[in-house]
Design a protein around this motif. Structure first.
Motif, PDB file in Angstrom:
ATOM      1  N   GLY A 139       0.805  -1.211   0.000  1.00  0.00           N
ATOM      2  CA  GLY A 139       0.000   0.000   0.000  1.00  0.00           C
ATOM      3  C   GLY A 139       0.839   1.263   0.000  1.00  0.00           C
ATOM      4  O   GLY A 139       2.027   1.260   0.338  1.00  0.00           O
ATOM      5  N   ALA A 140       0.214   2.355  -0.395  1.00  0.00           N
ATOM      6  CA  ALA A 140       0.870   3.667  -0.365  1.00  0.00           C
ATOM      7  C   ALA A 140       0.987   4.152   1.082  1.00  0.00           C
ATOM      8  O   ALA A 140       0.192   3.749   1.944  1.00  0.00           O
ATOM      9  N   PRO A 141       1.957   5.002   1.365  1.00  0.00           N
ATOM     10  CA  PRO A 141       2.086   5.534   2.730  1.00  0.00           C
ATOM     11  C   PRO A 141       0.804   6.254   3.161  1.00  0.00           C
ATOM     12  O   PRO A 141       0.299   7.122   2.453  1.00  0.00           O
ATOM     13  N   GLY A 142       0.269   5.836   4.306  1.00  0.00           N
ATOM     14  CA  GLY A 142      -0.936   6.459   4.828  1.00  0.00           C
ATOM     15  C   GLY A 142      -2.215   6.025   4.136  1.00  0.00           C
ATOM     16  O   GLY A 142      -3.308   6.449   4.520  1.00  0.00           O
ATOM     17  N   ASN A 143      -2.094   5.170   3.111  1.00  0.00           N
ATOM     18  CA  ASN A 143      -3.277   4.702   2.389  1.00  0.00           C
ATOM     19  C   ASN A 143      -3.054   3.263   1.953  1.00  0.00           C
ATOM     20  O   ASN A 143      -2.777   2.983   0.782  1.00  0.00           O
ATOM     21  N   GLU A 155      -4.867   0.836   1.275  1.00  0.00           N
ATOM     22  CA  GLU A 155      -5.762   0.265   0.262  1.00  0.00           C
ATOM     23  C   GLU A 155      -5.351   0.650  -1.155  1.00  0.00           C
ATOM     24  O   GLU A 155      -5.816   0.040  -2.123  1.00  0.00           O
ATOM     25  N   LEU A 156      -4.500   1.663  -1.281  1.00  0.00           N
ATOM     26  CA  LEU A 156      -4.030   2.096  -2.599  1.00  0.00           C
ATOM     27  C   LEU A 156      -2.777   1.290  -2.943  1.00  0.00           C
ATOM     28  O   LEU A 156      -1.688   1.543  -2.417  1.00  0.00           O
ATOM     29  N   ALA A 157      -2.916   0.312  -3.829  1.00  0.00           N
ATOM     30  CA  ALA A 157      -1.814  -0.608  -4.135  1.00  0.00           C
ATOM     31  C   ALA A 157      -0.806   0.040  -5.082  1.00  0.00           C
ATOM     32  O   ALA A 157      -1.146   0.380  -6.209  1.00  0.00           O
ATOM     33  N   VAL A 158       0.413   0.206  -4.596  1.00  0.00           N
ATOM     34  CA  VAL A 158       1.487   0.720  -5.448  1.00  0.00           C
ATOM     35  C   VAL A 158       2.317  -0.423  -6.022  1.00  0.00           C
ATOM     36  O   VAL A 158       3.094  -0.240  -6.956  1.00  0.00           O
ATOM     37  N   ALA A 159       2.143  -1.617  -5.453  1.00  0.00           N
ATOM     38  CA  ALA A 159       2.865  -2.806  -5.922  1.00  0.00           C
ATOM     39  C   ALA A 159       2.192  -4.021  -5.303  1.00  0.00           C
ATOM     40  O   ALA A 159       1.318  -3.907  -4.437  1.00  0.00           O
ATOM     41  N   ALA A 160       2.609  -5.189  -5.777  1.00  0.00           N
ATOM     42  CA  ALA A 160       2.186  -6.452  -5.164  1.00  0.00           C
ATOM     43  C   ALA A 160       3.315  -7.441  -5.360  1.00  0.00           C
ATOM     44  O   ALA A 160       4.039  -7.389  -6.359  1.00  0.00           O
ATOM     45  N   VAL A 161       3.469  -8.333  -4.385  1.00  0.00           N
ATOM     46  CA  VAL A 161       4.579  -9.289  -4.431  1.00  0.00           C
ATOM     47  C   VAL A 161       4.047 -10.687  -4.141  1.00  0.00           C
ATOM     48  O   VAL A 161       3.244 -10.881  -3.237  1.00  0.00           O
ATOM     49  N   ALA A 162       4.481 -11.642  -4.960  1.00  0.00           N
ATOM     50  CA  ALA A 162       4.078 -13.036  -4.770  1.00  0.00           C
ATOM     51  C   ALA A 162       4.967 -13.702  -3.736  1.00  0.00           C
ATOM     52  O   ALA A 162       6.002 -13.154  -3.313  1.00  0.00           O
ATOM     53  N   ASP A 163       4.578 -14.910  -3.335  1.00  0.00           N
ATOM     54  CA  ASP A 163       5.277 -15.610  -2.268  1.00  0.00           C
ATOM     55  C   ASP A 163       6.733 -15.909  -2.615  1.00  0.00           C
ATOM     56  O   ASP A 163       7.564 -16.064  -1.722  1.00  0.00           O
ATOM     57  N   ASP A 164       7.069 -15.986  -3.899  1.00  0.00           N
ATOM     58  CA  ASP A 164       8.445 -16.285  -4.301  1.00  0.00           C
ATOM     59  C   ASP A 164       9.267 -15.034  -4.568  1.00  0.00           C
ATOM     60  O   ASP A 164      10.418 -15.118  -4.993  1.00  0.00           O
ATOM     61  N   GLY A 165       8.680 -13.847  -4.350  1.00  0.00           N
ATOM     62  CA  GLY A 165       9.386 -12.598  -4.568  1.00  0.00           C
ATOM     63  C   GLY A 165       9.090 -11.924  -5.891  1.00  0.00           C
ATOM     64  O   GLY A 165       9.518 -10.781  -6.117  1.00  0.00           O
ATOM     65  N   THR A 166       8.362 -12.592  -6.783  1.00  0.00           N
ATOM     66  CA  THR A 166       7.974 -11.964  -8.045  1.00  0.00           C
ATOM     67  C   THR A 166       7.137 -10.726  -7.739  1.00  0.00           C
ATOM     68  O   THR A 166       6.157 -10.796  -6.994  1.00  0.00           O
ATOM     69  N   THR A 167       7.531  -9.588  -8.317  1.00  0.00           N
ATOM     70  CA  THR A 167       6.934  -8.313  -7.941  1.00  0.00           C
ATOM     71  C   THR A 167       6.375  -7.560  -9.145  1.00  0.00           C
ATOM     72  O   THR A 167       7.015  -7.497 -10.192  1.00  0.00           O
ATOM     73  N   TRP A 168       5.190  -7.025  -8.972  1.00  0.00           N
ATOM     74  CA  TRP A 168       4.605  -6.098  -9.943  1.00  0.00           C
ATOM     75  C   TRP A 168       4.536  -4.729  -9.291  1.00  0.00           C
ATOM     76  O   TRP A 168       4.152  -4.605  -8.138  1.00  0.00           O
ATOM     77  N   ARG A 169       4.918  -3.687 -10.054  1.00  0.00           N
ATOM     78  CA  ARG A 169       4.854  -2.327  -9.530  1.00  0.00           C
ATOM     79  C   ARG A 169       3.988  -1.463 -10.433  1.00  0.00           C
ATOM     80  O   ARG A 169       4.053  -1.573 -11.654  1.00  0.00           O
ATOM     81  N   GLU A 227       4.180   1.572 -11.823  1.00  0.00           N
ATOM     82  CA  GLU A 227       5.251   2.553 -11.981  1.00  0.00           C
ATOM     83  C   GLU A 227       4.725   3.980 -12.035  1.00  0.00           C
ATOM     84  O   GLU A 227       5.356   4.903 -11.513  1.00  0.00           O
ATOM     85  N   SER A 228       3.575   4.189 -12.679  1.00  0.00           N
ATOM     86  CA  SER A 228       3.039   5.552 -12.762  1.00  0.00           C
ATOM     87  C   SER A 228       2.646   6.064 -11.380  1.00  0.00           C
ATOM     88  O   SER A 228       2.895   7.236 -11.045  1.00  0.00           O
ATOM     89  N   LEU A 229       2.073   5.194 -10.558  1.00  0.00           N
ATOM     90  CA  LEU A 229       1.680   5.592  -9.211  1.00  0.00           C
ATOM     91  C   LEU A 229       2.903   5.793  -8.328  1.00  0.00           C
ATOM     92  O   LEU A 229       2.960   6.751  -7.539  1.00  0.00           O
ATOM     93  N   VAL A 230       3.883   4.909  -8.453  1.00  0.00           N
ATOM     94  CA  VAL A 230       5.131   5.062  -7.695  1.00  0.00           C
ATOM     95  C   VAL A 230       5.769   6.412  -8.012  1.00  0.00           C
ATOM     96  O   VAL A 230       6.230   7.137  -7.126  1.00  0.00           O
ATOM     97  N   GLY A 231       5.770   6.789  -9.304  1.00  0.00           N
ATOM     98  CA  GLY A 231       6.356   8.065  -9.702  1.00  0.00           C
ATOM     99  C   GLY A 231       5.562   9.256  -9.217  1.00  0.00           C
ATOM    100  O   GLY A 231       6.134  10.239  -8.709  1.00  0.00           O
ATOM    101  N   SER A 232       4.239   9.184  -9.344  1.00  0.00           N
ATOM    102  CA  SER A 232       3.415  10.328  -8.950  1.00  0.00           C
ATOM    103  C   SER A 232       3.438  10.564  -7.444  1.00  0.00           C
ATOM    104  O   SER A 232       3.307  11.707  -6.989  1.00  0.00           O
ATOM    105  N   LEU A 233       3.617   9.491  -6.671  1.00  0.00           N
ATOM    106  CA  LEU A 233       3.688   9.625  -5.213  1.00  0.00           C
ATOM    107  C   LEU A 233       5.102   9.895  -4.729  1.00  0.00           C
ATOM    108  O   LEU A 233       5.325  10.106  -3.531  1.00  0.00           O
TER     109      LEU A 233
END
Length: 206
Positions: A57-61, A63-77, A79-85
């Protein structure tokens, strides 16, 4: 409007029986995805298992997903939200590490006593109860690809049109029953969208 997750799973199963792509195993995303995935796996006559990911989640929020990570470490980000925040690398790395541990712990609970999940060369269908931001589904799809699946399909009862379009570019096959333009949240399309407990979800694997 779906009565509940079981009803949505049965309707999804009916649609999937008409599909012309191969499925060797169905993976439900716990917890809410498993009541959907059980009737799908039963209808297709294939095993049901789980694939686990956790949202960052985003800092202070949270519920707003900035990324997600699977049990093996595979990560989706996102990127547009990471940049805007303007999120720092340290924040992301710390949160991803924390959520990976949580996903791995959940995988351990759900798969206790089961043989290792071998997806190499298999045609895999990933099922969840809906697509809002899609963060968890995106991470799970990437995790399945990284595991060497021959093909990756996804199926949900309902999803945001924008998220559905993005997911369609990431999978070999996609089945979505409804893409309402008025989409706000997955739960608005279920009469009963009660939270699924871990015990209820794990029982569906047996």
């Amino acid at each position: 409007m779906f009565t509940n997750r079981t009803d949505a799973g049965e309707q999804l199963a009916t649609e999937l029986r008409r599909s012309d792509f191969a499925v060797d195993v169905v993976l439900g995303i716990p917890r809410g995805g498993l009541p959907i995935a059980r009737p799908v796996a039963d209808a297709l006559g294939v095993p049901l298992d789980v694939v686990v990911a956790s949202k960052v989640g985003a800092p202070g929020n949270p519920e707003l997903a900035v990324a997600a990570v699977a049990d093996d470490g595979t990560t989706w980000r996102n990127e547009s939200l990471v940049g805007s925040l303007d999120l720092t690398t340290d924040y992301l790395e710390d949160e991803i590490e924390h959520e990976q541990r949580a996903a791995a712990e959940k995988r351990g609970r759900y798969r206790e006593g089961r043989p290792p999940l071998d997806l190499a060369g298999r045609h895999v269908l990933v099922v969840d109860d809906g697509l809002a931001t899609g963060a968890t589904m995106f991470a799970c799809v990437e995790r399945v690809r990284e595991a060497g699946a021959a093909s990756v399909a996804a199926a949900v009862p309902v999803g945001s049109p924008r998220t559905v379009d993005e997911l369609r570019r990431r999978v070999d096959h996609l089945v979505v029953l409804d893409q309402p333009r008025s989409f706000r949240a997955v739960g608005q399309f279920f009469r009963d969208f009660s939270q699924v407990s871990d015990a209820e979800a794990m029982a569906l694997l047996d």
